[in-house]
Write an enzyme that holds these catalytic residues in place. Structure first.
Site, PDB file in Angstrom:
ATOM      1  N   LYS A  32       0.838  -1.200   0.000  1.00 49.62           N
ATOM      2  CA  LYS A  32       0.000   0.000   0.000  1.00 49.62           C
ATOM      3  C   LYS A  32       0.871   1.248   0.000  1.00 49.62           C
ATOM      4  CE  LYS A  32      -3.790   1.851   2.930  1.00 49.62           C
ATOM      5  NZ  LYS A  32      -4.590   1.523   4.136  1.00 49.62           N
ATOM      6  N   SER A 109      -9.268   1.323   3.353  1.00 49.43           N
ATOM      7  CA  SER A 109      -8.474   2.134   2.456  1.00 49.43           C
ATOM      8  C   SER A 109      -7.366   1.362   1.757  1.00 49.43           C
ATOM      9  CB  SER A 109      -7.839   3.294   3.260  1.00 49.43           C
ATOM     10  OG  SER A 109      -6.928   2.800   4.243  1.00 49.43           O
ATOM     11  N   SER A 133      -9.561  -1.095   7.478  1.00 46.24           N
ATOM     12  CA  SER A 133      -9.056  -1.001   6.118  1.00 46.24           C
ATOM     13  C   SER A 133      -8.331  -2.226   5.596  1.00 46.24           C
ATOM     14  CB  SER A 133      -8.159   0.231   5.981  1.00 46.24           C
ATOM     15  OG  SER A 133      -8.913   1.405   6.160  1.00 46.24           O
TER      16      SER A 133
END
Length: 391
Positions: A32, A109, A133
């Site tokens: 990420k 996210s 997330s």
């Protein structure tokens, strides 16, 4: 190509070879875009975050750990802006596709990381989980995903959002790769599932769509049988408490988020999507009394978690109350969905206990996860349950 271009950051693909030998040799991983990679900017899903910042001089701890174990980094993935999102969209970078539910949101996210793994473009992927997330995209994309015990995995080299909630977790499509990555990141192999009660939180299940409940209850029975019994119905909180936990978790997380980003906003005046700016503004407006009230409630929730789980029980709840929502929903509808998700994710966030999302449910062809929660430090036991269920 849609999955490939949508999950990863635009531009030339970042690739770094791992160690020649190791427990993860032959596996590909993605990270990420909150995790530092030496010599490359960390964008955090915002066009102005990297501006004026020096390039990272070294990899984030988790990135380095996977490389040292032999895994190969195959790219950095899209994140919701500043990690402030739970459904996976980003006004600046675009929304990663959901290969498990085409035309639907992937969850966020850590949306790009989940998308890359679900598309088969990476075997494992690093994500972060503050308000859900990792757990939410794991559920909506049909993956294994763990929010570890708070503080269990080093957050060194990762963009902070809300420090008392932030955790580093990971995704995989299969239980074997998931457990192998866990052994590296947790520093111990998957443990035996053990024996003990499976507590089925009826009030948490009641928050989910009926079709989701119907899909997950038989899977909960499978887990209970593995642990040596049948599901034990119970209530996670008193009537109305789950809603209170959700709202007060949001208070604490928004307050911490504002403290994290305030100086940067003052200095840079960055471009922010409306939903992100709005939520930061809510955090800025919170009073000390509101924050103190939320902190007192957090103490109550932590004591509840200790009473339920410290003796070896496993708690079972839906990972999300619904399957992946369609793309193109208006903001007010997205807000309502995010609020529903928060009712289920807040317990682990407030208490710091580990939560594992298992890809065990299907509703109308779309995946939905079953979550297992254990007492702090029992992350490896959750991995052992996942591996045993997969056979």
């Amino acid at each position: 190509m849609e999955s490939e271009t949508g999950a990863f950051l635009e531009g030339p693909r970042l690739e770094i070879a791992g160690a020649a030998e190791g427990p993860l040799a032959g596996l590909r991983f993605a990270a990420k875009d909150l995790f530092d990679v030496a010599g490359h900017p960390t964008g955090a899903g915002n066009p102005d975050w990297a501006r004026g910042r020096p390039l990272p001089a070294r990899h984030a701890w988790a990135v380095q750990a996977l490389l040292d174990a032999g895994a190969r980094l195959v790219g950095k993935t899209v994140t919701c802006e500043l990690s402030l999102g739970i459904l996976g969209f980003n006004a600046h970078c675009g929304t990663p596709p959901n290969p498990a539910a085409p035309g639907c949101l992937p969850g966020g996210s850590s949306s790009g990381s989940a998308s890359a793994v679900a598309a088969g473009l990476a075997d494992i992927a690093l994500g972060t989980d503050s308000g859900g997330s990792v757990r939410v995209p794991a559920s909506l994309c049909g993956l294994y995903g763990l929010r570890p015990t708070h503080g269990r995995i080093s957050f060194e080299g990762v963009c902070v959002q809300a420090p008392s909630f932030d955790t580093a977790g990971w995704f995989a499509r299969d239980a074997g790769a998931f457990a192998r990555a866990g052994a590296v990141l947790l520093g111990e192999p998957a443990a035996a599932p053990g024996q003990g009660p499976l507590l089925l939180a009826e009030d948490a299940f009641a928050l989910a769509d009926e079709a989701v409940q119907a899909a997950l209850r038989p899977q909960a029975a499978r887990v209970a049988a593995l642990l040596g019994g049948a599901p034990r119905p119970m209530a996670l909180g008193e009537p109305g408490e789950l809603a209170a936990w959700g709202s007060q978790r949001a208070v604490l997380q928004r307050a911490e988020g504002w403290q994290t980003f305030r100086d940067w906003i003052d200095r840079v005046n960055p471009r922010l999507a409306f939903s992100v700016a709005r939520n930061l503004g809510i955090g800025a407006a919170l009073t000390e009394a509101q924050i103190a009230l939320a902190a007192a409630l957090r103490h109550r929730v932590r004591e509840r978690a200790r009473a339920l789980l410290d003796g070896g029980a496993i708690l079972c709840i839906p990972s999300t109350p619904f399957t992946a929502p369609p793309l193109g929903l208006p903001l007010h509808a997205l807000d309502a969905l995010s609020d529903r998700i928060g009712l289920l994710t807040s317990f682990a966030g407030l208490t710091g206990v580990p939560q594992l999302s298992l890809p065990l449910g299907q509703v109308a062809g779309k995946p939905v996860g079953l979550s297992l929660l254990a007492w702090r430090g029992q992350d490896a036991r959750l991995l052992g349950i996942a591996r045993a269920l997969a056979g």
